[in-house]
Design an enzyme around this catalytic site. Structure first.
Site, PDB file in Angstrom:
ATOM      1  N   HIS D   6       0.835  -1.210   0.000  1.00 45.08           N
ATOM      2  CA  HIS D   6       0.000   0.000   0.000  1.00 45.08           C
ATOM      3  C   HIS D   6       0.872   1.265   0.000  1.00 45.08           C
ATOM      4  CE1 HIS D   6      -3.307  -2.697   1.340  1.00 45.08           C
ATOM      5  NE2 HIS D   6      -2.377  -3.220   2.099  1.00 45.08           N
ATOM      6  N   SER D 127      15.590  17.619 -17.213  1.00 46.41           N
ATOM      7  CA  SER D 127      14.565  18.633 -17.432  1.00 46.41           C
ATOM      8  C   SER D 127      15.177  19.863 -18.074  1.00 46.41           C
ATOM      9  CB  SER D 127      13.941  19.001 -16.085  1.00 46.41           C
ATOM     10  OG  SER D 127      13.280  20.246 -16.177  1.00 46.41           O
TER      11      SER D 127
END
Lengths: 312, 312, 312, 312
Positions: D6, D127
């Protein structure tokens, strides 16, 4: 012509009614495309996470204005529910063209032959192996491509849930599906318009097929007349079904078979029985579909008003 | 808090900005649901092939009016592009809730811990095996159910192409998917509203995470300041990247590492360098998302006007 | 009976050949289901992340053995590519049953009537409005449900990519789709077996339809005979197409029309022309499909060997 | 390293165990591709409706033999369940690569940084706007393309149900999806192999993250030790959960917090408490995954035997 449900002759309808329903459906697709266009005709120039951290918001306004886009708040990227809507509109256009093309394929079946795709004699050859054949290959092609449009939508809906201020997983998907879906939806429309422009309908075959089920397409009229004459629905149903079966077996006209059935004649008399087989009466109300077309703002092909509801 | 692209720290943003973007997206989904409702809230009572052969059209008007439906031309059945639109709207709602729930799952990761689903101590137990765990199980559940909604849409789009005046193949599909999708879309919205109502956000962790990348989230500001100071973009880029790498390796604040770089200081000076790290400046323009929310007719939660465009 | 491609009469085939091809396809589906069963009949009891941190591996062996499962390495959960394979096998079964049911729907069309679903007179009523109708509603139902199976597979494939040692997003999906797909695939098979058990084939209609295209189904034989006689393929094609069109227009037997064409007769002579229309010759080789069935280990319905290849 | 369920720290596992599970999953995909290849590596030259009406069956045998194909009974075309299986295998490969790529994206998150895609300094820029960033763009790309593969499968399954001895609707679909899926599945495998070949794992960060949850990953060991010492499971659970919460709040080591809890110490004593935190014991059994790999015929990368079952 005969209307068919479940592929079985049901009741008379008209070819024009079919086409008028198509026109209404096309109108709905135009709405979907128009709305989807509005959903994606947006832009953003608000920086790496959408905060205009290093850019003046005025730049966004000017650039979007030049591009005919509406500037909207965003993260690094525009939200992908917008592009999913575009892919949905393309897939819906596909499904609608598919439903029309499927009809043409059915009407062109050897056993039906009520319509067929245009065929340029000389220029076009049909089956290479079987010289007698004219296949509805264009309609089949469009039915197939509708499947591709559905698959692309699926991928587009998976693109909505990106990580935080964006991840780039949607990009590789969109390089395939946005271009493909836009072009395919356009291709389907252009090709289908071409099919409609050269399709041949055969009114004689339509009438022949209508009569080929021996008048059984009027069985409901007989049923209702019997009920009106005072019979219970169950009794009337059994009476009609009995004669329907006899009609199939004997291949005699349903009207004649009924006229030989003393019980039927006793209930209806010859005139009321004959009236049940009145083709004009059966299609007297199909004009309502055309009324709906006429009621569209600007007519079926008119421009869509901005505030026009979904429905035609 | 830190804005993340590709899962990597990018630039500062605010939690409120995230939520405001969600509110705009929810607005778009409300439009889709509203339009889909309009598309399917239609009725017909025009007989076996839609010709009113044995029924007075007035009956259709009266019955539809009683049911709050709009009567429309049809074959034996209403055209299924309408129901596909409804399934699309449900699937789009699903994808949007999925995107929000995915964000919560990310924010609740052990390494992030910026937000978490409400957890009723005592009433709720967490992991049965690992008493320390609090899992975002509700958000995970919603992410899963969005997949079911997508699959149902696929089936619904296949329902559009029926034979002639209808075949009944769509019916077995719709008995499963129409009810499931309507209920699931509703369930997702109710459950997600519940998550939002009890979710805890942790501003301290947000700030701590923002700082955990040593101020590298301001690297673009530094880059642009260097460019403004007269450097070529390539030179500025290399200068910033060099110091960014040194920052990761040394785990010292990016601002300090830059202050030690003679070239950077020569280009910018101490004040302009410091100004690059101003958090307030970085998020000064996020108010524009809230302006867009305020500009919605009736506000973000207001009723949708009939002629309201797609977009919030 | 006539074989049809593109919905157009092509060449003679036999109904038995159709069914034999189905039997081979069913065999392939049995393989897919058998393999999928093997893929999911696995178990694990190796703890919270699959490391047997607090459990003796022997326990896993004993429990799995009792349950008839094979223990396999896992994280907290078994890998979901296994369950996707199961959903694929169900979807493939669905597509195969759909293809058979679609054939029955086509054969039951009013214009074709070569086969029809069993209809219990008395017990079953047919159309409520139109007493003459017998609709292939069971086959239509199965065609629809195949779409649901496809949608469920889509959701199942999205379940494969879970986070780290598992997230629980697959669970809400599987509660819907695993049960639904397993039951639907079973339902389709049982229902389709029922259809096959009560279906009526009509050899007279088959022969009548074969003849309804005036012998044009032998056009390829004529074409090839002309080529063998020395004509170029293009010349032969034009000669046959010319006579095929004349046949449609005059509705006279193709053989007669050809016999009136001096060029054709000059090339072939009466005997060779007549031989082209020999129905027995046309289907002399269909036995090969049955040979393939006989060659299956254990026959078409026999148990699948573990090491049997995919193909029948 | 820490195992996560989870997205939350659960128990210790090893990076090698993750990879070994991947190797087993890849083996299953190789089986699926191998079987799908066998399903589609068939041919037919049996004429317009598959009856060898005008062709000697020997020709089919010779041609197929030359092409390395197995001749099979067919209509005009090979049955499309075969090609759907191929598209399924491609989609399953996609889902498996997606699950691996998703793991890398998670491990490369700024807050996690346990692994990252190779980055060629100089050659690659990261980037454009943010020089500090290294984004897992290759893994994101692969996650996206898996969606396209799923959509294509959907279209392929719709191709199975053709009319009679074939219609050509599958053809336009296959011209898009067969080539795209084959190339994409190949692309995903090649690109992912490239990612694996240059990926950097960071054992220090793995250990640091494991410790960052203050030893709570051993909570189950403590729970079970308390139960073994005679406490009820509920009492033990509450005792551990209480101390787990105190650990999060105080940010002190879980072992220390427990050592301050008189009840815990009374039940376990110092030695048994300490033994609960033994990392080596926690991962002592992960070798079983490697045993499963070793047990594969020919090892994990070995050729697949014809009669090898689905499972690794």
């Amino acid at each position: 012509m005969v209307g068919r449900t479940h592929g079985i002759h049901a009741e008379p309808t008209t070819f024009g009614n079919k086409l008028a329903l198509w026109a209404l459906q096309v109108r709905r697709e135009r709405h979907r495309i128009q709305r989807a266009r509005r959903a994606v005709a947006v832009g953003k120039l608000s920086g790496a996470v959408g905060t205009y951290s290093n850019i003046n918001p005025r730049v966004e306004e000017i650039v979007c204005d030049r591009l005919g886009l509406r500037p909207v708040p965003a993260t690094q990227v525009l939200a992908r529910d917008r592009h999913a809507e575009f892919l949905y509109a393309c897939a819906s256009v596909g499904a609608t063209v598919e439903s029309f093309a499927l009809e043409i394929r059915h009407l062109q079946r050897t056993e039906v032959r009520e319509a067929e795709e245009g065929f340029r004699e000389g220029a076009q050859k049909g089956s290479s192996a079987m010289p007698h054949k004219r296949n509805p290959v264009k309609s089949e092609q469009l039915c197939g491509l509708a499947r591709v449009l559905r698959g692309n939508l699926q991928a587009g809906l998976e693109n909505v849930a990106l990580w935080h201020e964006r991840d780039i997983s949607h990009s590789s998907v969109e390089r395939v599906v946005l271009a493909d879906s836009a072009m395919l939806a356009y291709y389907l429309l252009v090709k289908f318009a071409g099919i409609m422009g050269t399709m041949r309908a055969d009114p004689d075959r339509m009438l022949a097929n209508l009569e080929a089920s021996h008048g059984l397409v009027f069985s409901q009229s007989v049923l209702l007349a019997l009920v009106e004459s005072g019979l219970s629905r169950d009794d009337a149903y059994r009476m009609v079904q009995r004669n329907a079966m006899a009609t199939w077996e004997s291949e005699r006209p349903f009207a004649e078979v009924l006229a030989d059935d003393a019980e039927v004649v006793a209930a209806l008399g010859a005139d009321r029985l004959e009236a049940c087989f009145d083709l004009r009466r059966a299609v007297a109300n199909v004009s309502r579909t055309f009324d709906a077309l006429d009621a569209l703002p600007g007519g079926p092909g008119g421009p869509l008003a901005d505030d026009e509801g979904t429905e035609g």
